[in-house]
Design an enzyme around this catalytic site. Structure first.
Site, mmCIF file in Angstrom:
data_model
loop_
_atom_site.group_PDB
_atom_site.id
_atom_site.type_symbol
_atom_site.label_atom_id
_atom_site.label_comp_id
_atom_site.label_asym_id
_atom_site.label_seq_id
_atom_site.Cartn_x
_atom_site.Cartn_y
_atom_site.Cartn_z
ATOM 1 C CB SER A 103 -0.962 -0.036 1.194
ATOM 2 O OG SER A 103 -1.968 0.931 1.077
ATOM 3 C CE LYS B 137 -5.166 -1.911 0.811
ATOM 4 N NZ LYS B 137 -5.277 -0.477 0.481
ATOM 5 C CD GLN C 132 -8.903 0.275 0.833
ATOM 6 O OE1 GLN C 132 -7.784 0.537 1.273
ATOM 7 N NE2 GLN C 132 -9.082 -0.295 -0.353
#
Length: 493
Positions: A322, A347, A351
């Site tokens: 991420s 990733k 979100q």
């Protein structure tokens, strides 16, 4: 159920969804203004028109809710036992999110949301590992530095099969996390499936307080050059300010080069990694792109006039995910900085939390993040410019002793692990093919003598546990860190 109660139930269900959509669009509108601040072309009128369109969508969606309301009523009036409204409503929300088949979108009740905030803001209690749902399996992304999870030997891509003897199959990610977490001092037993290992691995881990100190600083002097090393274990609220403070100190010392270590860093807050990138990527080049649900891409720029006057190398591995991947690929593409290690987790989504009005929250995938050149690394990972693996013993698996100890003239995959571990700790063995020969027995005896164990030359559960503990301490001390050595070699040239 009488008519009044039935209508009350209908009102509860409808109110939950209206409240959810209303808050959700409020978050959407806020995110639009955040994008505007970073240079995306739009106008107030455009935003108002878009919000009006979304309000029309609310009305359309409410018309489609009759089936959900009917199901709610049928269950309440006809199920053999009493069912709480909250149970059905939260079950409906979880069901909708589950249908997305997105491991990063989830529903968090009030208690879970409080734990989530603790993990980002300060500290929490548990085993200290970032987990995700991959292919329907609860999967370790990375253990946190110096956490019980790391000390017990958990590794990226380990799959959690059971918690305290109970299967996690069928649980959503947050339910599984809640079972793994617990109070400091309490113990949890995990069965782990590790890729490439036939048998399940059993680990008993004592939970602890997990402080979120996220920036660690070190220096190395190589060939008369001072190299700064900044290790980031996650991207929390204070990471950017702590990083800037330590970076300034290193620059004031006359640092000749910088290594940014995000190995095992599972990610964190997007604004935090943006603040870091603004310290390095000059204003002419985007440091990041964001793609919204409509496919619209926005490029993000810093206000920095020029890049650093010293070389920078980033360290990554399979546990870098991420925000760590954003940092690595952005420095790689925007500045041609070297990236050393192994391919990262993969990733590529962002979100947002959407409050439901009662303390509960939906964590929903809202955007894709793209590299400065527009590449999406999701499920692929960031490839290093210089691939460098660690020594074999870094990847060794814990030895499981079920009945009889491992001893002379036996063959077993566990013995291969034993030989790799002994070799890594400096005990000479002639082979590492899984056959327990005389040299292996001699190495075991030497290890047992050095660690005040009975020198039998056989490996029972006690010897196996001490061996694992010594190896993890060896790794945590940075012994034989071939990736760091490679980065130092590159940066000094």
């Amino acid at each position: 159920m009488n008519i009044k109660k039935r209508y009350f139930a209908l009102i509860v269900v409808v109110a939950i969804f209206i409240g959810g959509f209303g808050t959700y669009f409020g978050v959407q509108l806020l995110s639009k203004f955040e994008i505007l601040d970073n240079g995306a072309a739009s106008s107030d009128q455009d935003l108002l028109l878009e919000l009006a369109d979304q309000q029309e969508s609310i009305q359309e969606n409410m018309g489609k809710m009759s089936k959900v309301v009917n199901a709610f009523t049928v269950i309440k009036e006809n199920y053999v036992e009493d069912v709480e409204d909250k149970q059905l409503i939260e079950g409906a929300i979880q069901g909708m999110l589950g249908s997305l088949e997105d491991p990063y979108s989830s529903y968090m009740d009030q208690e879970t949301m409080e734990q989530f905030n603790e993990q980002i803001e300060s500290s929490f209690e548990g085993i200290g590992a970032e987990v995700s749902m991959v292919g329907g399996n609860v999967t370790i992304v990375a253990p946190i530095k110096d956490s019980p999870a790391e000390k017990a030997g958990l590794k990226p891509n380990d799959q959690v099969i059971t918690v305290d003897g109970n299967s996690v199959e069928g649980l959503d990610l947050q339910e599984a996390v809640n079972k793994i977490r617990g109070e400091k001092g309490s113990k949890v037993s995990l069965e782990i499936r590790r890729p490439g290992v036939e048998e399940l691995i059993e680990l008993e881990i004592t939970r602890d307080a997990i402080p979120l100190e996220t920036v660690y600083v070190d220096t190395k002097e190589v060939d008369g050059k001072l190299i700064g090393i900044l290790e980031l274990t996650s991207f929390s609220e204070n990471t950017a300010s702590d990083f800037k403070k330590e970076l300034t100190k290193l620059e004031e010392q006359g640092m000749d080069g910088l290594i940014i270590d995000v190995r095992g860093n599972p990610g964190g807050l997007l604004p935090t990694v943006e603040e870091l990138l603004k310290m390095f990527v000059p204003k002419e080049t985007p440091y990041l792109q964001i793609e919204d649900p409509t496919g619209k891409k926005s490029r993000y720029f810093s206000k920095l006039e020029s890049p650093k006057d010293y070389p920078v190398v980033t360290l990554i591995n399979e546990g870098s995910a991420s925000a760590s991947e954003i940092l690595a690929v952005s420095l790689k593409e925007a500045l041609n900085y070297e990236v050393v290690g192994t391919t990262s987790f993969g990733k590529g989504t962002v979100q947002q939390t959407v409050p439901m009005g009662d303390g509960s929250t939906i964590k929903l995938t809202r955007f894709k993040w793209l590299s400065p050149e527009g590449n999406w690394i999701h499920e692929k990972g960031v490839e290093p410019t210089v691939e460098q693996k660690m020594p074999d013993y870094y990847y060794a698996n814990p030895i499981q002793i079920e009945d009889d100890p491992l001893s002379l003239d036996e063959s077993d995959p566990s013995i291969e692990n034993l030989q790799i571990m002994l070799d890594g700790l400096g005990y000479e063995v002639d082979r590492n093919d899984g056959y327990f020969d005389e040299s292996t027995a001699s190495a075991v005896k030497a290890f047992q003598t050095d660690n005040d164990l009975e020198a039998t030359g056989q490996v029972d559960q006690n010897t196996a546990e001490v061996l694992q503990s010594e190896l993890m301490e060896h790794i945590r001390n940075g012994e034989d860190d071939l990736q760091l050595e490679k980065a130092l070699e590159i940066i000094t040239k």
